[in-house]
Scaffold this motif. Sequence first.
Motif, mmCIF file in Angstrom:
data_model
loop_
_atom_site.group_PDB
_atom_site.id
_atom_site.type_symbol
_atom_site.label_atom_id
_atom_site.label_comp_id
_atom_site.label_asym_id
_atom_site.label_seq_id
_atom_site.Cartn_x
_atom_site.Cartn_y
_atom_site.Cartn_z
ATOM 1 N N ASP A 9 0.822 -1.220 0.000
ATOM 2 C CA ASP A 9 0.000 0.000 0.000
ATOM 3 C C ASP A 9 0.856 1.270 0.000
ATOM 4 O O ASP A 9 0.357 2.366 0.194
ATOM 5 C CB ASP A 9 -0.965 -0.002 1.196
ATOM 6 N N ASN A 10 2.184 1.085 -0.201
ATOM 7 C CA ASN A 10 3.084 2.248 -0.261
ATOM 8 C C ASN A 10 4.315 1.853 -1.073
ATOM 9 O O ASN A 10 4.567 0.663 -1.274
ATOM 10 C CB ASN A 10 3.459 2.709 1.162
ATOM 11 N N PRO A 11 5.092 2.831 -1.552
ATOM 12 C CA PRO A 11 6.194 2.489 -2.479
ATOM 13 C C PRO A 11 7.374 1.766 -1.847
ATOM 14 O O PRO A 11 8.204 1.208 -2.572
ATOM 15 C CB PRO A 11 6.629 3.857 -3.025
ATOM 16 N N TYR A 12 7.477 1.769 -0.514
ATOM 17 C CA TYR A 12 8.619 1.125 0.155
ATOM 18 C C TYR A 12 8.312 -0.311 0.615
ATOM 19 O O TYR A 12 9.206 -1.051 0.995
ATOM 20 C CB TYR A 12 9.032 1.929 1.383
ATOM 21 N N GLY A 13 7.034 -0.683 0.637
ATOM 22 C CA GLY A 13 6.664 -1.997 1.138
ATOM 23 C C GLY A 13 6.546 -2.022 2.650
ATOM 24 O O GLY A 13 6.466 -0.954 3.268
ATOM 25 N N PRO A 14 6.560 -3.198 3.316
ATOM 26 C CA PRO A 14 6.822 -4.496 2.691
ATOM 27 C C PRO A 14 5.755 -4.874 1.663
ATOM 28 O O PRO A 14 4.605 -4.484 1.779
ATOM 29 C CB PRO A 14 6.819 -5.468 3.877
ATOM 30 N N PHE A 15 6.196 -5.654 0.685
ATOM 31 C CA PHE A 15 5.321 -6.161 -0.366
ATOM 32 C C PHE A 15 4.959 -7.616 -0.057
ATOM 33 O O PHE A 15 5.742 -8.330 0.584
ATOM 34 C CB PHE A 15 6.028 -6.089 -1.732
ATOM 35 N N THR A 16 3.793 -8.024 -0.503
ATOM 36 C CA THR A 16 3.372 -9.419 -0.330
ATOM 37 C C THR A 16 3.330 -10.094 -1.700
ATOM 38 O O THR A 16 2.708 -9.569 -2.638
ATOM 39 C CB THR A 16 1.977 -9.484 0.324
ATOM 40 N N TYR A 17 3.994 -11.239 -1.777
ATOM 41 C CA TYR A 17 4.055 -11.989 -3.040
ATOM 42 C C TYR A 17 2.646 -12.369 -3.488
ATOM 43 O O TYR A 17 1.847 -12.873 -2.699
ATOM 44 C CB TYR A 17 4.907 -13.255 -2.859
ATOM 45 N N ARG A 18 2.343 -12.147 -4.784
ATOM 46 C CA ARG A 18 0.994 -12.442 -5.283
ATOM 47 C C ARG A 18 0.956 -13.482 -6.391
ATOM 48 O O ARG A 18 -0.089 -14.091 -6.619
ATOM 49 C CB ARG A 18 0.346 -11.153 -5.802
ATOM 50 N N GLY A 19 2.055 -13.650 -7.147
ATOM 51 C CA GLY A 19 1.990 -14.665 -8.204
ATOM 52 C C GLY A 19 2.894 -14.341 -9.372
ATOM 53 O O GLY A 19 3.736 -13.451 -9.307
ATOM 54 N N ARG A 20 2.661 -15.096 -10.452
ATOM 55 C CA ARG A 20 3.485 -14.967 -11.654
ATOM 56 C C ARG A 20 2.780 -14.135 -12.716
ATOM 57 O O ARG A 20 1.549 -14.166 -12.816
ATOM 58 C CB ARG A 20 3.772 -16.355 -12.230
ATOM 59 N N GLY A 28 -7.822 -7.611 -8.672
ATOM 60 C CA GLY A 28 -6.549 -6.918 -8.840
ATOM 61 C C GLY A 28 -5.393 -7.860 -9.103
ATOM 62 O O GLY A 28 -4.235 -7.426 -9.149
ATOM 63 N N ARG A 29 -5.683 -9.176 -9.281
ATOM 64 C CA ARG A 29 -4.599 -10.110 -9.594
ATOM 65 C C ARG A 29 -4.234 -9.980 -11.060
ATOM 66 O O ARG A 29 -5.110 -9.795 -11.912
ATOM 67 C CB ARG A 29 -5.039 -11.562 -9.325
ATOM 68 N N ILE A 30 -2.934 -10.082 -11.341
ATOM 69 C CA ILE A 30 -2.490 -10.043 -12.741
ATOM 70 C C ILE A 30 -2.694 -11.429 -13.354
ATOM 71 O O ILE A 30 -2.338 -12.445 -12.740
ATOM 72 C CB ILE A 30 -1.018 -9.596 -12.837
ATOM 73 N N VAL A 31 -3.284 -11.455 -14.529
ATOM 74 C CA VAL A 31 -3.532 -12.727 -15.217
ATOM 75 C C VAL A 31 -2.231 -13.174 -15.883
ATOM 76 O O VAL A 31 -1.654 -12.450 -16.695
ATOM 77 C CB VAL A 31 -4.663 -12.570 -16.257
ATOM 78 N N MET A 32 -1.775 -14.377 -15.506
ATOM 79 C CA MET A 32 -0.483 -14.873 -15.999
ATOM 80 C C MET A 32 -0.520 -15.126 -17.513
ATOM 81 O O MET A 32 -1.505 -15.631 -18.046
ATOM 82 C CB MET A 32 -0.130 -16.170 -15.280
ATOM 83 N N LEU A 33 0.579 -14.767 -18.157
ATOM 84 C CA LEU A 33 0.702 -14.955 -19.602
ATOM 85 C C LEU A 33 1.726 -16.052 -19.913
ATOM 86 O O LEU A 33 2.679 -16.253 -19.133
ATOM 87 C CB LEU A 33 1.166 -13.648 -20.245
ATOM 88 N N HIS A 34 1.526 -16.714 -21.030
ATOM 89 C CA HIS A 34 2.465 -17.741 -21.511
ATOM 90 C C HIS A 34 2.953 -17.289 -22.887
ATOM 91 O O HIS A 34 2.138 -17.172 -23.805
ATOM 92 C CB HIS A 34 1.783 -19.104 -21.572
ATOM 93 N N PRO A 35 4.248 -17.007 -23.024
ATOM 94 C CA PRO A 35 4.723 -16.373 -24.260
ATOM 95 C C PRO A 35 4.509 -17.203 -25.515
ATOM 96 O O PRO A 35 4.486 -16.651 -26.617
ATOM 97 C CB PRO A 35 6.213 -16.143 -23.994
#
Length: 340
Positions: free
Chosen positions: A268-279, A330-337
Amino acid sequence: PVVPDNPTPAEIEALKARAISSPLVTHIYTADPSAHVFDGAIYIYPSHDIEGGVPFNDNGDHFCMEDYHVFRMASPDSEAVDCGVALHVKDVPWAERQMWAPDAARKNGKYYLYFPAKRADGIFQIGVAVGDRPEGPFKPEPTAIEGSYSIDPAVYADDDGEHYMYFGGLWGGQLQKYRDNTYAEANEEPAADEPALGPRVARLDAAMTGFAEAPREIVILDEEGKPLRAGDHERRYFEGPWMHRYKGTYYLSYSTGNTHFLCYATADNPYGPFTYRGRILSPVVGWTTHHSTCAIGDKWYLFYHDALLSGGVTHLRSIKMTELQHDEQGRIVMLHPYGG
Ligand code: FUB
């Protein structure tokens, strides 16, 4: 689909047929694309890959780039126009070699190109060069940014007008040599069960040419609120940080390096801590994976690279782009190149 380590010519052709996007640039090799919308056009600031004849090693010495070209696109569907050489290492007084992944920012009508390079003693630092136009040319500051180290600067312009530089990369990027912003040759990556090293962040000063504060280390937490471990190679930070904000949340995305994923974590801020969400992206052809995200109109795009055009030569890469989706949560949908 799994991408083979050393694809055969037939496998390269099959992957080209399945690829979700084509190279944006084919007359030179380009990588590590940092994309921004400036003055109504899309500007891409990539590395300019060349064949320097240096054998592959874990230090990345085969990435021996010498200059930067900037590319302009009128829209996501139009041609990427090469605006020419924006900066050459021979014009940077403090730098000797290896112009790695750059980024750019704009403030008060000036444009700033941030770039890592090795000094003559082999130590990476980050420099800045200033221009009047998004495509340059850029005039380098005489010295590297004081207090900067390692590689892969990414400068995020926050809504309140502050700019933050995220940076750092393991192995050839030398981040493992630093603790509390101090280099020691004896330092290495922590043991597998210790907290992983994080990228660094520092707010830029009003002039955009220096740090306004000492760099801070970013912590990435797992789902239980514990820092990711150094041995967690599928999730821990390796290199290539990028920041974007979506619906008020800060998204730190990055490469996991030797496991070849693009991942993200939120705060919720630019310094974190950040929580891992995925690929975000499964592995591409070539050892490295490196990206940026950019809102263009009402859509988000992922800019990334792979080594398909060169037939899989890991240091001869090509930049690409594809649409990126955030779902309702708000999850990013994973892409497969290469589909799948
Ligand atoms: O392009 C040289 C290096 O490879 C970049 O700095 C890293 O992020 C990796 O893509």
